[in-house]
Design a protein around this motif. Structure first.
Motif, PDB file in Angstrom:
ATOM      1  N   GLY A  13       0.747  -1.260  -0.113  1.00  0.00           N
ATOM      2  CA  GLY A  13      -0.168   0.094   0.192  1.00  0.00           C
ATOM      3  C   GLY A  13       0.920   1.298   0.009  1.00  0.00           C
ATOM      4  O   GLY A  13       0.413   2.381  -0.224  1.00  0.00           O
ATOM      5  N   THR A  14       2.127   1.149   0.331  1.00  0.00           N
ATOM      6  CA  THR A  14       2.947   2.451   0.336  1.00  0.00           C
ATOM      7  C   THR A  14       3.274   2.806  -1.311  1.00  0.00           C
ATOM      8  O   THR A  14       2.939   1.897  -2.307  1.00  0.00           O
ATOM      9  N   PRO A  15       3.574   4.113  -1.667  1.00  0.00           N
ATOM     10  CA  PRO A  15       3.759   4.334  -2.987  1.00  0.00           C
ATOM     11  C   PRO A  15       4.499   3.424  -3.961  1.00  0.00           C
ATOM     12  O   PRO A  15       4.087   3.104  -5.013  1.00  0.00           O
ATOM     13  N   ILE A  16       5.586   2.803  -3.293  1.00  0.00           N
ATOM     14  CA  ILE A  16       6.580   2.043  -4.157  1.00  0.00           C
ATOM     15  C   ILE A  16       6.022   0.648  -4.575  1.00  0.00           C
ATOM     16  O   ILE A  16       5.870   0.207  -5.656  1.00  0.00           O
ATOM     17  N   ASP A  17       4.781   0.375  -3.559  1.00  0.00           N
ATOM     18  CA  ASP A  17       4.224  -0.904  -3.703  1.00  0.00           C
ATOM     19  C   ASP A  17       3.250  -0.709  -4.838  1.00  0.00           C
ATOM     20  O   ASP A  17       2.919  -1.484  -5.769  1.00  0.00           O
ATOM     21  N   VAL A  18       2.413   0.370  -4.654  1.00  0.00           N
ATOM     22  CA  VAL A  18       1.313   0.830  -5.718  1.00  0.00           C
ATOM     23  C   VAL A  18       2.082   0.949  -6.948  1.00  0.00           C
ATOM     24  O   VAL A  18       1.363   0.554  -8.199  1.00  0.00           O
ATOM     25  N   GLU A  19       3.033   1.599  -7.238  1.00  0.00           N
ATOM     26  CA  GLU A  19       3.700   1.773  -8.443  1.00  0.00           C
ATOM     27  C   GLU A  19       4.381   0.365  -9.152  1.00  0.00           C
ATOM     28  O   GLU A  19       4.104   0.147 -10.312  1.00  0.00           O
ATOM     29  N   LEU A  20       5.150  -0.478  -8.286  1.00  0.00           N
ATOM     30  CA  LEU A  20       5.323  -1.970  -8.567  1.00  0.00           C
ATOM     31  C   LEU A  20       4.293  -2.429  -9.341  1.00  0.00           C
ATOM     32  O   LEU A  20       4.236  -3.253 -10.115  1.00  0.00           O
ATOM     33  N   ASN A  21       2.902  -2.421  -8.594  1.00  0.00           N
ATOM     34  CA  ASN A  21       1.804  -3.371  -9.131  1.00  0.00           C
ATOM     35  C   ASN A  21       1.459  -2.668 -10.543  1.00  0.00           C
ATOM     36  O   ASN A  21       0.753  -3.319 -11.280  1.00  0.00           O
ATOM     37  N   TRP A  22       1.549  -1.364 -10.390  1.00  0.00           N
ATOM     38  CA  TRP A  22       1.292  -0.713 -11.887  1.00  0.00           C
ATOM     39  C   TRP A  22       2.063  -1.107 -13.174  1.00  0.00           C
ATOM     40  O   TRP A  22       1.536  -1.644 -14.021  1.00  0.00           O
ATOM     41  N   MET A  23       3.368  -1.443 -12.783  1.00  0.00           N
ATOM     42  CA  MET A  23       4.437  -1.765 -13.368  1.00  0.00           C
ATOM     43  C   MET A  23       4.180  -3.199 -14.037  1.00  0.00           C
ATOM     44  O   MET A  23       4.325  -3.453 -15.133  1.00  0.00           O
ATOM     45  N   VAL A  24       3.828  -4.059 -12.885  1.00  0.00           N
ATOM     46  CA  VAL A  24       3.571  -5.401 -13.302  1.00  0.00           C
ATOM     47  C   VAL A  24       2.397  -5.736 -14.050  1.00  0.00           C
ATOM     48  O   VAL A  24       2.355  -6.395 -14.871  1.00  0.00           O
ATOM     49  N   GLU A  25       1.180  -4.907 -13.760  1.00  0.00           N
ATOM     50  CA  GLU A  25       0.238  -5.067 -14.637  1.00  0.00           C
ATOM     51  C   GLU A  25       0.308  -4.410 -16.128  1.00  0.00           C
ATOM     52  O   GLU A  25      -0.172  -5.014 -17.209  1.00  0.00           O
ATOM     53  N   GLN A  26       1.245  -3.366 -16.202  1.00  0.00           N
ATOM     54  CA  GLN A  26       1.564  -2.915 -17.622  1.00  0.00           C
ATOM     55  C   GLN A  26       2.081  -3.928 -18.420  1.00  0.00           C
ATOM     56  O   GLN A  26       1.773  -4.359 -19.454  1.00  0.00           O
ATOM     57  N   LEU A  27       3.279  -4.616 -17.731  1.00  0.00           N
ATOM     58  CA  LEU A  27       4.001  -5.576 -18.441  1.00  0.00           C
ATOM     59  C   LEU A  27       3.205  -6.787 -18.938  1.00  0.00           C
ATOM     60  O   LEU A  27       3.180  -7.376 -20.032  1.00  0.00           O
ATOM     61  N   LYS A  28       2.356  -7.162 -17.829  1.00  0.00           N
ATOM     62  CA  LYS A  28       1.481  -8.303 -18.310  1.00  0.00           C
ATOM     63  C   LYS A  28       0.742  -8.098 -19.526  1.00  0.00           C
ATOM     64  O   LYS A  28       0.253  -8.897 -20.288  1.00  0.00           O
ATOM     65  N   GLU A  29      -0.280  -7.010 -19.302  1.00  0.00           N
ATOM     66  CA  GLU A  29      -1.183  -6.403 -20.394  1.00  0.00           C
ATOM     67  C   GLU A  29      -0.475  -6.334 -21.853  1.00  0.00           C
ATOM     68  O   GLU A  29      -0.950  -6.761 -22.786  1.00  0.00           O
ATOM     69  N   ARG A  30       0.669  -5.675 -21.714  1.00  0.00           N
ATOM     70  CA  ARG A  30       1.224  -5.393 -22.973  1.00  0.00           C
ATOM     71  C   ARG A  30       2.071  -6.409 -23.627  1.00  0.00           C
ATOM     72  O   ARG A  30       2.317  -6.481 -24.761  1.00  0.00           O
ATOM     73  N   SER A  31       2.199  -7.443 -22.894  1.00  0.00           N
ATOM     74  CA  SER A  31       3.067  -8.642 -23.378  1.00  0.00           C
ATOM     75  C   SER A  31       1.843  -9.762 -23.715  1.00  0.00           C
ATOM     76  O   SER A  31       2.458 -11.042 -24.028  1.00  0.00           O
ATOM     77  N   ASP A  32       0.667  -9.570 -23.401  1.00  0.00           N
ATOM     78  CA  ASP A  32      -0.331 -10.615 -23.427  1.00  0.00           C
ATOM     79  C   ASP A  32      -0.226 -11.770 -22.646  1.00  0.00           C
ATOM     80  O   ASP A  32      -0.222 -12.900 -22.847  1.00  0.00           O
TER      81      ASP A  32
END
Length: 306
Positions: free
Chosen positions: A8-27
């Protein structure tokens, strides 16, 4: 990938964003599991394990310089004077980050991006003598990270430095072994030490930058398409953070005030006196550690900003 803060801290939120971006953009081809709160070990352990390929990635809050002391450049004091200068030194295109990237590559690690956190301050249980005067003995014992640069910085500011691992700082402050610490900032103080802190001194002694890196063999095994995707997301991850980091520091400083901690700020003149004394006493040692060529690059950039 690991990070050191709670869920829930900022770095955790941003890393979750990053993981979702990579998963979505790489199918779904790139799928990353996050381990928060330093579950896999401290940054020294993780750096070695990523280099060996036992763990794929880390968002590191520090760098282990035992194999290459040039990495002690992360602790160089009083380099960037303000947030406007931070990207010049600490973004992926900055001179400090380029030196770090070259060193990590020798350890089989690919640096992907930087993640700026905060300017460093002093977290204290008691107020020191003449906090604005670095020439006045403070009679305060503070924890320092186990790097000579931090020890020399503490000495130059006239504090008594005591090296302690991060995991031992809280009980050491609690029991009076030390009166405070250097090596953190407003966010670190709020999330970890606010219940045992009475004063926060915004001395801006160093700038803390975290690094997202991965195993170099794994990077080389990826297709060009996936490498480009990963680097694109890494660059966006960094841009997002540089756009919010300064305001977040202000927010956490306000949170410290709201929690009852006294914030001691300094004028530009007072910070300049501290910076001049520390640079004079500490930068010669930094040059010994990171090498004359690297230090000349740092000095050249610093001179251009005067």
């Amino acid at each position: 990938i690991q990070h050191v803060r709670p869920i829930g801290t900022p770095i955790d939120v941003e890393l979750n964003w990053m993981v979702e971006q990579l998963k979505e953009r790489s199918d779904g081809r790139i799928n990353i599991t996050i381990f928060p709160a330093e579950q896999l070990g401290n940054y020294n352990v993780l750096q070695e394990r990523v280099g060996m390929g036992e763990i794929e990635m880390n968002l590191s809050n520090g760098l282990d310089s035992s194999r290459d002391r040039a990495l002690e450049i992360i602790a160089i004091p009083y380099l960037a004077k303000n947030w406007a200068e931070v990207p010049i030194f600490f973004s992926s295109a900055g001179i400090v980050t380029k030196i770090i990237s070259e060193s990590l590559e020798k350890q089989n690690i690919k640096l992907l991006s930087s993640w700026p956190t905060f300017f460093g301050g002093l977290i204290l249980k008691k107020i020191p003598n003449a906090p604005a005067d670095p020439y006045e003995p403070k009679n305060v014992k503070i924890r320092i990270p186990a790097l000579k640069i931090f020890e020399l910085t503490a000495n130059a500011l006239n504090y008594i430095g005591s090296p302690l691992p991060w995991s031992e700082v809280y009980p050491a402050m609690q029991t009076g072994v030390v009166d405070g610490l250097i090596g953190s900032g407003a966010e670190g103080c709020y999330n970890t030490f606010r219940d045992i802190t009475k004063y926060y001194l915004a001395i801006n002694d160093h700038f803390e930058i975290w690094h997202w890196y991965m195993n170099l063999d794994l990077w080389n095994s990826l297709s060009k398409e996936d490498q480009e995707l990963l680097q694109d997301v890494a660059s966006e991850f960094e841009r997002r953070r540089f756009a919010t980091a300064e305001n977040e520091e202000k927010e956490y400083t306000q949170k410290l005030k709201d929690s009852g901690i006294e914030i001691i700020n300094f004028t530009d003149e007072e910070l300049g006196i501290m910076a001049d004394k520390v640079r004079e006493e500490v930068w010669p040692f930094v040059e010994e550690v990171i090498g004359l060529e690297n230090m000349n690059k740092i000095k050249t950039q610093a001179e251009l900003l005067k």
